[in-house]
Motif scaffolding. Structure first.
Motif, PDB file in Angstrom:
ATOM      1  N   ARG A 285      35.179  50.978  39.538  1.00  0.00           N
ATOM      2  CA  ARG A 285      34.401  49.990  39.367  1.00  0.00           C
ATOM      3  C   ARG A 285      35.122  48.568  39.632  1.00  0.00           C
ATOM      4  NH1 ARG A 285      30.254  47.503  36.530  1.00  0.00           N
ATOM      5  NH2 ARG A 285      30.577  45.829  35.339  1.00  0.00           N
ATOM      6  N   ALA A 286      36.339  48.546  39.540  1.00  0.00           N
ATOM      7  CA  ALA A 286      37.013  47.331  39.900  1.00  0.00           C
ATOM      8  C   ALA A 286      37.583  47.305  41.316  1.00  0.00           C
ATOM      9  CB  ALA A 286      38.602  47.282  39.203  1.00  0.00           C
ATOM     10  N   GLU A 287      37.633  48.604  42.042  1.00  0.00           N
ATOM     11  CA  GLU A 287      38.149  48.306  43.363  1.00  0.00           C
ATOM     12  C   GLU A 287      36.841  48.292  44.228  1.00  0.00           C
ATOM     13  OE1 GLU A 287      40.410  52.003  44.213  1.00  0.00           O
ATOM     14  OE2 GLU A 287      42.118  51.313  43.032  1.00  0.00           O
ATOM     15  N   SER A 288      35.728  48.576  43.894  1.00  0.00           N
ATOM     16  CA  SER A 288      34.328  48.362  44.581  1.00  0.00           C
ATOM     17  C   SER A 288      33.995  46.875  44.763  1.00  0.00           C
ATOM     18  CB  SER A 288      33.271  48.960  43.804  1.00  0.00           C
ATOM     19  OG  SER A 288      32.907  48.096  42.510  1.00  0.00           O
ATOM     20  N   GLN A 303      23.198  43.228  43.359  1.00  0.00           N
ATOM     21  CA  GLN A 303      23.092  42.091  42.879  1.00  0.00           C
ATOM     22  C   GLN A 303      24.546  41.531  42.299  1.00  0.00           C
ATOM     23  OE1 GLN A 303      19.789  40.121  40.586  1.00  0.00           O
ATOM     24  NE2 GLN A 303      19.544  38.940  42.459  1.00  0.00           N
ATOM     25  N   GLU A 304      24.560  42.152  41.159  1.00  0.00           N
ATOM     26  CA  GLU A 304      25.603  42.153  40.343  1.00  0.00           C
ATOM     27  C   GLU A 304      27.139  42.356  41.091  1.00  0.00           C
ATOM     28  OE1 GLU A 304      28.053  44.132  36.388  1.00  0.00           O
ATOM     29  OE2 GLU A 304      25.787  44.128  36.338  1.00  0.00           O
ATOM     30  N   ARG A 308      30.062  39.557  41.418  1.00  0.00           N
ATOM     31  CA  ARG A 308      31.468  39.746  41.047  1.00  0.00           C
ATOM     32  C   ARG A 308      32.385  39.485  42.169  1.00  0.00           C
ATOM     33  NH1 ARG A 308      32.319  43.412  36.897  1.00  0.00           N
ATOM     34  NH2 ARG A 308      33.855  44.835  37.952  1.00  0.00           N
ATOM     35  N   GLN A 309      32.004  39.935  43.490  1.00  0.00           N
ATOM     36  CA  GLN A 309      32.813  39.659  44.533  1.00  0.00           C
ATOM     37  C   GLN A 309      33.050  37.952  44.823  1.00  0.00           C
ATOM     38  OE1 GLN A 309      30.830  40.978  48.040  1.00  0.00           O
ATOM     39  NE2 GLN A 309      32.182  42.952  48.219  1.00  0.00           N
ATOM     40  N   GLU A 310      32.100  37.268  44.508  1.00  0.00           N
ATOM     41  CA  GLU A 310      32.025  35.881  44.783  1.00  0.00           C
ATOM     42  C   GLU A 310      33.086  35.076  43.706  1.00  0.00           C
ATOM     43  OE1 GLU A 310      28.326  34.032  45.261  1.00  0.00           O
ATOM     44  OE2 GLU A 310      27.932  35.124  46.949  1.00  0.00           O
ATOM     45  N   LEU A 401      28.016  38.063  32.533  1.00  0.00           N
ATOM     46  CA  LEU A 401      28.888  38.194  33.418  1.00  0.00           C
ATOM     47  C   LEU A 401      29.978  37.070  33.322  1.00  0.00           C
ATOM     48  CD1 LEU A 401      29.522  40.876  35.162  1.00  0.00           C
ATOM     49  CD2 LEU A 401      28.839  39.426  37.124  1.00  0.00           C
ATOM     50  N   LEU A 402      29.362  35.918  33.230  1.00  0.00           N
ATOM     51  CA  LEU A 402      30.316  34.750  33.166  1.00  0.00           C
ATOM     52  C   LEU A 402      30.007  33.879  32.179  1.00  0.00           C
ATOM     53  CD1 LEU A 402      30.569  33.972  37.182  1.00  0.00           C
ATOM     54  CD2 LEU A 402      32.431  35.142  35.735  1.00  0.00           C
ATOM     55  N   PRO A 403      29.964  33.952  30.877  1.00  0.00           N
ATOM     56  CA  PRO A 403      29.515  33.408  29.746  1.00  0.00           C
ATOM     57  C   PRO A 403      30.154  31.996  29.429  1.00  0.00           C
ATOM     58  CG  PRO A 403      30.887  35.029  28.896  1.00  0.00           C
ATOM     59  CD  PRO A 403      30.742  35.410  30.355  1.00  0.00           C
TER      60      PRO A 403
END
Length: 836
Positions: A285-288, A303-304, A308-310, A401-403
């Protein structure tokens, strides 16, 4: 006294330079072929571990790259040291895309080592060109956005600006495009299969990036409320540095790319229980995150992953630059004086909330002070007016994801709305338009608005685009902050797109007007008087013909299609998208094909239609456009009735390296987007620089191109941006237009009948129906004007010397489009940093 490099040449003698030195960084290393050959042999033996007698071509490539890299490192260290000693302001360029392409020729050329290397390798019995072709394309970008970022990084180094680029070290980059039976298929681009000799892994530079979790609030000693984000998931960002070399080695800056790694490689207890797959689930999951550029966002999971990448690369970059700043200057409050952050499009827009979080929660600043620092440091480049490209993340996803960032965004929005309410012209419509939260499409966070309100300056990338920003997507925000939007028209680096891509033209320029254009591309204007010289025009077109022969050989090798280098090479290469209107070109090609067959006695101009570009994996319409080009090519190229007068080719896997072959060979550059929809374009600049004439709409930087090359040396057609808007507003009926144009109607009928898809006659009916009934991008509205412009082009082609004169003038007047000019404007008007 000449500059003495700290390292020694293979002979043991110090390497000296007679060229000028600026800011303590040498311009070029004097090294001969024997020294370079010895260095390459040493790398082959001790770094690659191969005997020269048994070395393969890829072994020589790695050894040569490492030998050239050694000539970078001293300059790199000197550049970094100089920035620390002087305390100069740094520029931080954040971009999800960096299309840097192949590095060996780029670096060698900028270090003035290209000729020395060729000679050294010849003496070693190695074909330099064949070896260099083995280097994979570092396709860490999707198109113009990533190529622009690479140009700008190179220009910042050329102009002596202390700069860092930040992005993601994708394992696979943009997909490798394969055409199977005319359809695009996507394969992983395994550019790291044999390692990357240009990068330096910095394992000691690792930052924890959090996702999810909770936010705790507590009262500090001074009564202020402090927030602590406690992420549920943590991922490590590991730095990989690539040196970016400026022209003549003037300066070497750093491109730092982040690779995602799990905090723990696996759950040992889970593994020992027998769940061997589940034990590495967190790692997967992390390395994706850094696995693939632009994963499809057609699903919620995709989309998630995009979000996460950005956040991953933006948060790591901000932690890194804040650490560097505090380490050197001590006080975070001086950040705007010592750092300028440039957001390349909305992908890193979350930087506004993340920098606020760092200032509020880590450095314990008050809100107003933190907001002032954030807005004084960050700047935002907008690249599109398309709503879908401005990005909007669902509030529910952001909150999960980013509370903490969502809390900050709500607070920024509350202050923004309160500020707007003070205006006498404020109304509900304005408040709805400026709000960071969209309430009409399922509640989403508008990342373009966030970037706008959190920035010191916001720039468009062409005069038209910047003006439209004020009238359309940011109209109300521009009214609230009237001094925020500025224009910085894009540019391209002449080192890559003239000197390397077209060495024969570069040689002709130098022989004709000297070396001045190598250091100042605007000095190409010295060529203009020579456009009247018949002998010079002939030499110019001989260079063009040689480039066309090279492209013709590539087409034959890759597609098995033989094309005539004396024909007009009509080139349309760019990302496949409806607004870029490849369909307009295709329809006119069908009409031309019909006309050639119907009137065989006419003196037709031989023409080769060349297409290339990638469609987003989830963009079905764009994939059908690629299939249509290939269907058309199969029919046209096999029809003896055309007598070789018309060929159609689609070159797969368009990338920087392929562009370097196509662009110098083009006679005609297709820049035919719907007016008002292309922010700038940079392909238009590259083609003109290499002596192609442009057929285009008054869109993006075509307008400035027209101003510089002259009205008589470009073919402009079609609706203007204002006319496009009026046509849509009035209710355009494409069916009526089609019925009035026999050639267009016939093209539609042949597509509908399956003439070009006999295996599936209904394949292209959806395309025809969409154009006949909706045609949002006004393909049918501009068809007649486009066809007329193409006939004028054919008429001009029959006068070779007049065509050559106009081609020369395109090259001569393209110097303004240098990325050096663009970066000087950023430096002076946005970043407030000096250039050399």
């Amino acid at each position: 006294m000449p500059y003495l490099m700290p390292n020694a040449a293979p002979t043991g003698e110090p390497v000296t330079l007679d060229e000028p030195v600026t800011d303590g960084v040498a311009y070029a290393t004097r090294v001969d072929a024997a020294q370079m050959r010895a260095a390459i042999f040493a790398k082959l033996t001790y770094a690659v571990g191969k005997d020269p007698a048994g070395a393969k071509l890829h072994d020589w490539l790695r050894a040569t790259s490492l030998a050239v890299r050694d000539h970078i490192v001293d300059r790199w260290i000197a550049s970094v040291r100089e920035a620390y000693i002087t305390g100069r302001k740094r520029v931080y360029y954040l971009s999800l895309d960096f299309m840097i392409g192949r590095q060996l020729r780029d670096v060698s050329s900028n270090l003035l080592l290209d000729g020395v290397m060729r000679e050294a390798l010849i003496e070693a019995g190695v074909d330099y060109h064949a070896m260099a072709e083995l280097e994979p394309d570092a396709a860490l970008g999707n198109g113009g956005l990533g190529r622009l970022a690479a140009c700008y990084m190179e220009s910042m180094a050329t102009l002596g600006i202390a700069a860092h680029g930040y992005g993601i070290r994708y394992d696979h980059g943009l997909f490798r495009q394969k055409i199977a039976d005319g359809w695009q298929t996507e394969l992983p681009e395994d550019w790291l299969a044999f390692g990357n000799p240009w990068e330096f892994e910095r394992r000691e530079v690792a930052y924890e990036i959090g996702f999810g979790g909770t936010v705790d609030a507590s009262e500090a000693w001074d009564g202020a409320v402090r927030h602590t984000w406690r992420p549920a998931e943590r991922v490590l960002a590991i730095a990989y540095d690539t040196p970016i070399v400026g022209w003549r080695g003037a300066r070497v800056n750093t491109l730092r790319l982040w690779r995602a790694r799990a905090a723990d490689p696996m759950q040992l207890e889970t593994f020992n229980r027998g769940d061997h797959i589940g034990a590495v689930a967190d790692r997967t999951r992390a390395e994706s995150i850094s696995r693939v550029l632009y994963p499809s966002d057609s699903t919620q999971a995709g989309q998630e992953l995009r979000l996460r990448q950005e956040f991953f690369f933006t948060a790591a970059s901000l932690q890194d630059l804040v650490r560097r700043h505090v380490q050197q200057f001590g006080d975070i409050r001086s950040l705007p004086d010592k750092a300028a952050i440039q957001l390349n499009d909305t992908h890193p827009a979350i930087a506004v909330a993340e920098l606020m979080r760092i200032l509020l929660d880590v450095h314990a600043l008050g809100w107003e002070e933190a907001w002032s620092i954030t807005r004084g440091t960050i700047n935002y480049t907008n690249h599109t007016l398309l709503p879908e490209a401005l990005e909007m993340w669902p509030v529910s996803l952001m909150e999960r994801l980013l509370p903490r960032h969502m809390q900050i965004i709500y607070a920024i929005n509350a202050k923004l709305i309160a500020e707007a309410r003070k205006r006498p012209d404020c109304n509900d419509s304005m408040l709805a338009a400026i709000s960071l939260i969209d309430e009409w499409h399922g509640r989403g966070v508008r990342m373009g608005n966030l970037a706008f309100v959190g920035s010191h300056k916001v720039n468009g990338v062409s005069a038209l685009h910047s003006g439209l920003m004020k009238k359309t997507v940011f109209r109300d925000l521009a009214a609230l902050y009237p001094d925020r939007i500025t224009n910085k028209t894009n540019g391209i680096t002449p080192r890559r797109w003239l000197m390397q891509a077209n060495p024969d033209l570069t040689r002709l320029v130098r022989e004709t007007v000297g070396d001045a254009p190598l250091d100042d591309l605007e000095k190409l204007s010295l060529l203009a008087p020579h456009a009247k010289d018949a002998a010079f025009r002939e030499r110019f077109m001989r260079v063009k013909h040689a480039n066309k022969e090279r492209l013709a050989a590539l087409i034959l090798d890759r597609l098995g299609v033989r094309v005539d280098p004396t024909a007009l090479f009509d080139v349309h290469v760019k990302r496949i998208h409806e607004y870029k209107r490849q369909l307009l070109n295709i329809l006119e090609t069908i009409a031309l094909y019909d006309a050639i067959r119907a009137q065989p006695s006419v003196d037709w101009v031989p023409r080769v239609k060349i297409f290339a570009g990638k469609a987003a994996p989830s963009y079905t319409t764009a994939k059908y456009i690629i299939k249509l080009v290939n269907d058309l090519a199969r029919v046209v190229n096999s029809d003896p009735a055309t007598r070789g007068l018309l060929k159609v080719v689609f070159l797969p896997n368009y990338n920087v390296s392929l562009a370097e072959v196509i662009i110098p060979a083009a006679d005609l550059s297709e820049q035919i987007s719907t007016a008002g929809m292309e922010a700038s374009g940079t392909g238009n600049m590259k083609f003109a620089l290499n002596g192609a004439l442009t057929i285009g709409t008054l869109d993006g930087a075509n307008i400035e191109l027209k101003e510089h090359v002259g009205d008589d040396n470009i073919f402009i057609f079609g609706l203007t941006a204002e006319e496009v808007e009026a046509t849509r507003r009035q209710g355009y009926n494409p069916g009526e237009t089609v019925s009035r144009i026999p050639a267009l109607s016939a093209a539609f009928e042949s597509l509908y009948a399956g003439v070009y898809s006999p295996d599936d006659p209904s394949r292209h009916r959806g395309t025809v129906d969409a154009l006949r009934n909706h045609d949002y991008f006004l393909v049918t509205a501009d068809f007649a004007a486009y066809a007329e412009a193409q006939r004028k082009i054919a008429g001009l082609w029959r006068d070779p010397m007049e065509w050559a004169r106009k081609a020369v003038l395109n090259t001569a007047h393209s110097g303004w489009f240098s990325s050096d000019r663009a970066i000087r404007q950023y430096s002076e008007e946005i970043w407030n940093v000096p250039t050399r």
